[in-house]
Design a protein around this motif. Sequence first.
Motif, PDB file in Angstrom:
ATOM      1  N   LEU A  82      -8.539   9.198  -8.063  1.00  0.00           N
ATOM      2  CA  LEU A  82      -7.206   9.625  -8.486  1.00  0.00           C
ATOM      3  C   LEU A  82      -6.193   8.491  -8.328  1.00  0.00           C
ATOM      4  O   LEU A  82      -5.411   8.207  -9.236  1.00  0.00           O
ATOM      5  CB  LEU A  82      -6.752  10.839  -7.680  1.00  0.00           C
ATOM      6  N   LEU A  83      -6.211   7.853  -7.179  1.00  0.00           N
ATOM      7  CA  LEU A  83      -5.280   6.751  -6.943  1.00  0.00           C
ATOM      8  C   LEU A  83      -5.493   5.621  -7.949  1.00  0.00           C
ATOM      9  O   LEU A  83      -4.532   5.045  -8.475  1.00  0.00           O
ATOM     10  CB  LEU A  83      -5.432   6.239  -5.512  1.00  0.00           C
ATOM     11  N   LYS A  84      -6.748   5.321  -8.245  1.00  0.00           N
ATOM     12  CA  LYS A  84      -7.055   4.271  -9.228  1.00  0.00           C
ATOM     13  C   LYS A  84      -6.529   4.649 -10.607  1.00  0.00           C
ATOM     14  O   LYS A  84      -5.959   3.814 -11.321  1.00  0.00           O
ATOM     15  CB  LYS A  84      -8.561   4.034  -9.274  1.00  0.00           C
ATOM     16  N   ASP A  85      -6.719   5.907 -10.991  1.00  0.00           N
ATOM     17  CA  ASP A  85      -6.236   6.378 -12.290  1.00  0.00           C
ATOM     18  C   ASP A  85      -4.720   6.320 -12.388  1.00  0.00           C
ATOM     19  O   ASP A  85      -4.162   6.261 -13.491  1.00  0.00           O
ATOM     20  CB  ASP A  85      -6.715   7.810 -12.550  1.00  0.00           C
ATOM     21  N   CYS A  86      -4.054   6.344 -11.249  1.00  0.00           N
ATOM     22  CA  CYS A  86      -2.586   6.262 -11.212  1.00  0.00           C
ATOM     23  C   CYS A  86      -2.096   4.845 -10.969  1.00  0.00           C
ATOM     24  O   CYS A  86      -0.925   4.647 -10.606  1.00  0.00           O
ATOM     25  CB  CYS A  86      -2.047   7.202 -10.128  1.00  0.00           C
ATOM     26  N   GLN A  87      -2.983   3.861 -11.164  1.00  0.00           N
ATOM     27  CA  GLN A  87      -2.658   2.442 -10.950  1.00  0.00           C
ATOM     28  C   GLN A  87      -2.257   2.171  -9.504  1.00  0.00           C
ATOM     29  O   GLN A  87      -1.390   1.332  -9.228  1.00  0.00           O
ATOM     30  CB  GLN A  87      -1.547   1.993 -11.903  1.00  0.00           C
ATOM     31  N   LEU A  88      -2.885   2.897  -8.580  1.00  0.00           N
ATOM     32  CA  LEU A  88      -2.640   2.710  -7.155  1.00  0.00           C
ATOM     33  C   LEU A  88      -3.972   2.451  -6.442  1.00  0.00           C
ATOM     34  O   LEU A  88      -4.305   3.100  -5.447  1.00  0.00           O
ATOM     35  CB  LEU A  88      -1.958   3.948  -6.554  1.00  0.00           C
ATOM     36  N   SER A  89      -4.726   1.491  -6.952  1.00  0.00           N
ATOM     37  CA  SER A  89      -6.044   1.199  -6.389  1.00  0.00           C
ATOM     38  C   SER A  89      -5.932   0.753  -4.934  1.00  0.00           C
ATOM     39  O   SER A  89      -5.054  -0.034  -4.570  1.00  0.00           O
ATOM     40  CB  SER A  89      -6.744   0.110  -7.207  1.00  0.00           C
TER      41      SER A  89
END
Length: 398
Positions: A82-89
């Motif tokens: 989820l974080l990766k999909d929100c550009q918060l890798s």
Amino acid sequence: MSLLQPCFQQFTSGFTPAVSISLPPPPSFYVSVSRRSFAYCCSSQSETAVVNGRFDGRINERDEIRLGLPSKGRMAADTLDLLKDCQLSVKQVNPRQYVAQIPQLPNIEVWFQRPKDIVRKLLSGDLDLGIMGLDTVSEYGQGDDDLIIVHDALEYGDCHLSLAIPKYGIFENINSLKELAQMPQWTADRPLRVATGFTYLGPKFMNENGLKHVVFSTADGALEAAPAMGIADAILDLVSSGTTLRENNLKEIEGGVVLESQAVLVASRKALIQRKGALDTTHEILERFEAHLRAVGQFTVTANMRGRSAEEVAERVLSQPSLSGLQGPTVSPVFCKRDGKVAADYYAIVICVPKKALYKSVQQLRAIGGSGVLISPLTYIFDEETPRWRELLSKLGL
């Protein structure tokens, strides 16, 4: 005496300790907690929390904002996705380390913890934000006012906490919580035995539903075996598909669901108010989550359509039920050069369509003269200020 009122009792060796919950008539709830020589229970009305062995009345002094994430299992993997999909890798230098960073949020420090420890450390002030299941925050947070659910539906980790009983024996014709409560077998001397890891939510649920003669025993591992082994009459556990229950001849009953759960974003009220930058960072995380989750399963559909005017084209598009988009179609002229002059014989239509209606929308576009249909998935939908942000500010009195 209120539910879970504080009490301390010494036991001599050889006795199994229990947490007593007093109810009218005389108490018949017990939660077995360990085989040590004492028992305890906690008051939910205490004004000062005791967490990790110390009193905590204000936030810890530090500059960084700490985000707790699950350290293992499916919940951990889905949270990172989820974080990766929100550009918060999340960037972890060493997979064995429990601390990591999110480059897009330089003031955030990520800590990988067990979900129940995330809740405890939110309460102790050692974490400011955390992601875990609603079941975990409800069980270990115990309604503490300092815990605020910032986002209540991250759309993964779906399950429910439910009471399950055997399909056979005295339970064969029992199909509801009411029928279970009315069984004459349950007395003060022979209470209903429930195996569970939810020793706060379980007694609370039974008390609220009027079941008086119940004993809760804690257990780790496969609770489904407890009734067959004769050490419990029922279990209270998390259920996803229900397959494990069915394979062990157990069944859920009407009215037996304690809680519907999925992943949630939780914050410490004190941290949001007192820690510099915590509220702004929470706002950014919330907006990214909302924009991404709103876009999941949505597609942008673009098509060209001949028409006399944008209004006439829009009227044809809106005549089809699947082509209304989020707020209506965007219609703009498509210019071309003809006989040395610039003209607009076609109009481009842009709409947002859910995946389940995608093919039907394409058919309807063709039916009203659409051509050159282009489709692309949406990544984010940033709308007006999210209602969850307004709700958060309201909870904080801001």
